[in-house]
Write an enzyme that holds these catalytic residues in place. Structure first.
Site, PDB file in Angstrom:
ATOM      1  N   LYS A   1     -12.589  -2.174   7.101  1.00 16.53           N
ATOM      2  CA  LYS A   1     -11.965  -3.044   8.110  1.00 16.53           C
ATOM      3  C   LYS A   1     -12.600  -2.775   9.477  1.00 16.53           C
ATOM      4  O   LYS A   1     -13.513  -3.472   9.865  1.00 16.53           O
ATOM      5  CB  LYS A   1     -10.450  -2.863   8.145  1.00 16.53           C
ATOM      6  CG  LYS A   1      -9.769  -3.458   6.911  1.00 16.53           C
ATOM      7  CD  LYS A   1      -9.014  -2.417   6.202  1.00 16.53           C
ATOM      8  CE  LYS A   1      -8.288  -2.760   4.958  1.00 16.53           C
ATOM      9  NZ  LYS A   1      -8.608  -3.849   4.136  1.00 16.53           N
TER      10      LYS A   1
ATOM     11  N   ASP B   1      -1.882   6.551   6.519  1.00 16.28           N
ATOM     12  CA  ASP B   1      -2.909   5.634   6.026  1.00 16.28           C
ATOM     13  C   ASP B   1      -3.198   4.671   7.176  1.00 16.28           C
ATOM     14  O   ASP B   1      -2.384   3.812   7.497  1.00 16.28           O
ATOM     15  CB  ASP B   1      -2.358   4.876   4.795  1.00 16.28           C
ATOM     16  CG  ASP B   1      -3.314   3.785   4.322  1.00 16.28           C
ATOM     17  OD1 ASP B   1      -4.375   3.589   4.935  1.00 16.28           O
ATOM     18  OD2 ASP B   1      -2.966   3.109   3.312  1.00 16.28           O
TER      19      ASP B   1
ATOM     20  N   TRP C   1       0.838  -1.214   0.000  1.00 13.14           N
ATOM     21  CA  TRP C   1       0.000   0.000   0.000  1.00 13.14           C
ATOM     22  C   TRP C   1       0.865   1.252   0.000  1.00 13.14           C
ATOM     23  O   TRP C   1       0.552   2.219  -0.688  1.00 13.14           O
ATOM     24  CB  TRP C   1      -0.987  -0.026   1.178  1.00 13.14           C
ATOM     25  CG  TRP C   1      -1.883  -1.225   1.081  1.00 13.14           C
ATOM     26  CD1 TRP C   1      -1.958  -2.273   1.948  1.00 13.14           C
ATOM     27  CD2 TRP C   1      -2.801  -1.539   0.018  1.00 13.14           C
ATOM     28  NE1 TRP C   1      -2.867  -3.200   1.496  1.00 13.14           N
ATOM     29  CE2 TRP C   1      -3.396  -2.781   0.327  1.00 13.14           C
ATOM     30  CE3 TRP C   1      -3.180  -0.887  -1.164  1.00 13.14           C
ATOM     31  CZ2 TRP C   1      -4.349  -3.390  -0.507  1.00 13.14           C
ATOM     32  CZ3 TRP C   1      -4.125  -1.503  -1.990  1.00 13.14           C
ATOM     33  CH2 TRP C   1      -4.693  -2.725  -1.660  1.00 13.14           C
TER      34      TRP C   1
END
Ligand code: PMP
Length: 381
Positions: free
Chosen positions: A218, A194, A127
Site C-alpha cells: 500500500k 497491523d 483482517w
C-alpha cells in the site's frame, strides 16, 4: 555481429520501456484507486525500472544480484535505518525487519512468538478477524471489543485492558471497511499493530507500539515484503520453541537474511522511504488530511452517495461509500471508466465503492473522481 545485434536489441528495449513509461504518465493517465497492490510514486517506478536494467551502474540487474552482495546489503541497511528514523524510534531499542509471507504471516508469527496464555484483540474487521483466528491456535484470545454488530463501520471505544494480557493487538486502519483508529488504546501490556494500510501516512507516536507490521503493497512498495518494526525487549517474552522461519529472534540475529530476502520489493521500499524522508511525515500528513476531507466532503454533499463508516472513525486512506437507492450505479461505473478511474469497486463484504487514497495518489486523480461524482449527480436530475 552478435554484440551489435544485442546492443540494438537492448536499445530497442530501453526505448520501449521509456515509451510505456511516458504513456503511463501522459496520454491515458489512469487514476489508480486500488486498495493494494496500489499506486506508488512515479519516481519509484522510474528508478526501479532503471535498476532492473542496470543496478548502481554495475552492469547487473537488481533482479540478478546476490542478496549477500555489498550492494544489496547496503540497500537493506539503508531501508532498515530509514524506517526507524522516519518512525522517530530509538535505534537501541527498536529494529526493523523485512520478511515474507505478507501481513497474514504476521497474524500467526506475532501469536506464535508472544501469545503465552492470553492475548487481547480489538476486532475491527476482516483482517483483525483473521488475526484472531490464527492467534487462537496458540492460546487464549480475549476479544475485548468488536464492531462486528454494525458490519465494522466504526471503531469501538468502550473497553478495558487488563495489564496481564500477553499483548493487545489492533489494526490501525481497516482497509476493507474504511475505518481508522484516530487515537490509540493506552495499556500497560505490549501493543502490537497491523499498520498495513496506513503506515507512514500520518504523524503518530510510534513508541506507543512494541511491534508494528505492514504488508508493503500500500504505502511502502510492491507486494512481497512485510516490514516489521520491533521493540527488542519483547523478545524476552518468548517462551515457546519457535521454528526458525517464524522466529523474530532468528530474523533479527540474521539481519533479515536468514533466507533469501525479497530483494526487489525491498529495493522499491528503500526508494519510497527515501522520498518519504525527503518530504517528511508532517507534509505527508497534511496532504492526506486535505485529500480525505476533499473526498468525504463530496460524498456528504452529493445527493447520490452516502458514506459507509461513522464520520468520526473515517479512514484517511480508504474512503468507502455507497450509491443511494434509486440512482443508477451502472451509469456511475460508466462515467468512472470513461474518465480512466480504476480500482474503486468496494470489497465484496461491503459493496459499493472504495477510493483508496494512499500517499502516492495525486490530488489530480482525486479531482477526477470528485468531478465524476458531480457529473453523475447532474445526469440524474
Ligand atoms: N492487514 C491489512 C490491514 C490489510 O489491508 C491486508 C491486505 N493487504 C492484510 C492485513 C493482509 O495482507 P497480505 O495480503 O500481505 O497478507
Amino acid at each position: 555481429m552478435l554484440t551489435i545485434f544485442t546492443y540494438f536489441e537492448i536499445t530497442l528495449l530501453n526505448i520501449d520501456s521509456k515509451f510505456r513509461y511516458l504513456q503511463r504518465f501522459m496520454n491515458n493517465k489512469v487514476h489508480n484507486f486500488s486498495a493494494g497492490p496500489s499506486i506508488l510514486p512515479d519516481k519509484v517506478f522510474e528508478q526501479a525500472s532503471s535498476a532492473i536494467n542496470n543496478f548502481n551502474g554495475k552492469g547487473l540487474s537488481i533482479l540478478e544480484i546476490s542478496h549477500r552482495s555489498k550492494d544489496f546489503m547496503d540497500v537493506l541497511d539503508e531501508a532498515r535505518s530509514l524506517a526507524i528514523e522516519i518512525s522517530e524510534l530509538d535505534t537501541n531499542k527498536y529494529t526493523c525487519l523485512f520478511l515474507q509471507g505478507g501481513a497474514s504471516m504476521q497474524f500467526l508469527m506475532t501469536a506464535y512468538n508472544f501469545l503465552n496464555k492470553n492475548a487481547a484483540y480489538i476486532n475491527t474487521g476482516s483482517w483483525s478477524t483473521k488475526a484472531i483466528k490464527e492467534a487462537k491456535l496458540f492460546g487464549n484470545v480475549t476479544e475485548i471489543a468488536s464492531s462486528f454488530d454494525k458490519n465494522f463501520n466504526y471503531i469501538p471505544k468502550d473497553f478495558s485492558i487488563n495489564e496481564d494480557y500477553d499483548y493487545l493487538h489492533i489494526t490501525s486502519n481497516n482497509t476493507i471497511f474504511g475505518t481508522q483508529f484516530h487515537s490509540f488504546p493506552v495499556s500497560n501490556c505490549p501493543l502490537i499493530v497491523d499498520m498495513s494500510s496506513d503506515i507512514f501516512s500520518r504523524k503518530i507516536d510510534f513508541s506507543k507500539f512494541d511491534l508494528i507490521y505492514a504488508g508493503a503493497q500500500k504505502n511502502l512498495g510492491p507486494a512481497g515484503a512485510t516490514m516489521v518494526i520491533i521493540n527488542k525487549e519483547l523478545l524476552d517474552k518468548v517462551q515457546r520453541n519457535v521454528p526458525s522461519m517464524m522466529s523474530y529472534k532468528v530474523h533479527i540475529e540474521k539481519d533479515s537474511s536468514f533466507n533469501t530476502p525479497p530483494v526487489f520489493p525491498i529495493y522499491c521500499i528503500l526508494l519510497n522511504l527515501r522520498l518519504i524522508k525527503q518530504e517528511g511525515i508532517d507534509s505527508i500528513s497534511e496532504k492526506n488530511k486535505i485529500k480525505s476531507e476533499f473526498i468525504y466532503g463530496e460524498i456528504d454533499r452529493n445527493k447520490c452517495f452516502s458514506g459507509f463508516s461513522e464520520v468520526s472513525d473515517r479512514s484517511q486512506m480508504n474512503a468507502t461509500f455507497n450509491i443511494n437507492e434509486g440512482f443508477d450505479s451502472e451509469l456511475f461505473n460508466k462515467i468512472c471508466s470513461n474518465n480512466n478511474i480504476s480500482g474503486i469497486n468496494g470489497h465484496r463484504s461491503v459493496g459499493g465503492y472504495r477510493a483508496s487514497i494512499y500517499n502516492a495518489l495525486p490530488l489530480e486523480s482525486l479531482n477526477v473522481l470528485v468531478d465524476s461524482m458531480k457529473e453523475f449527480e447532474l445526469s440524474q436530475e
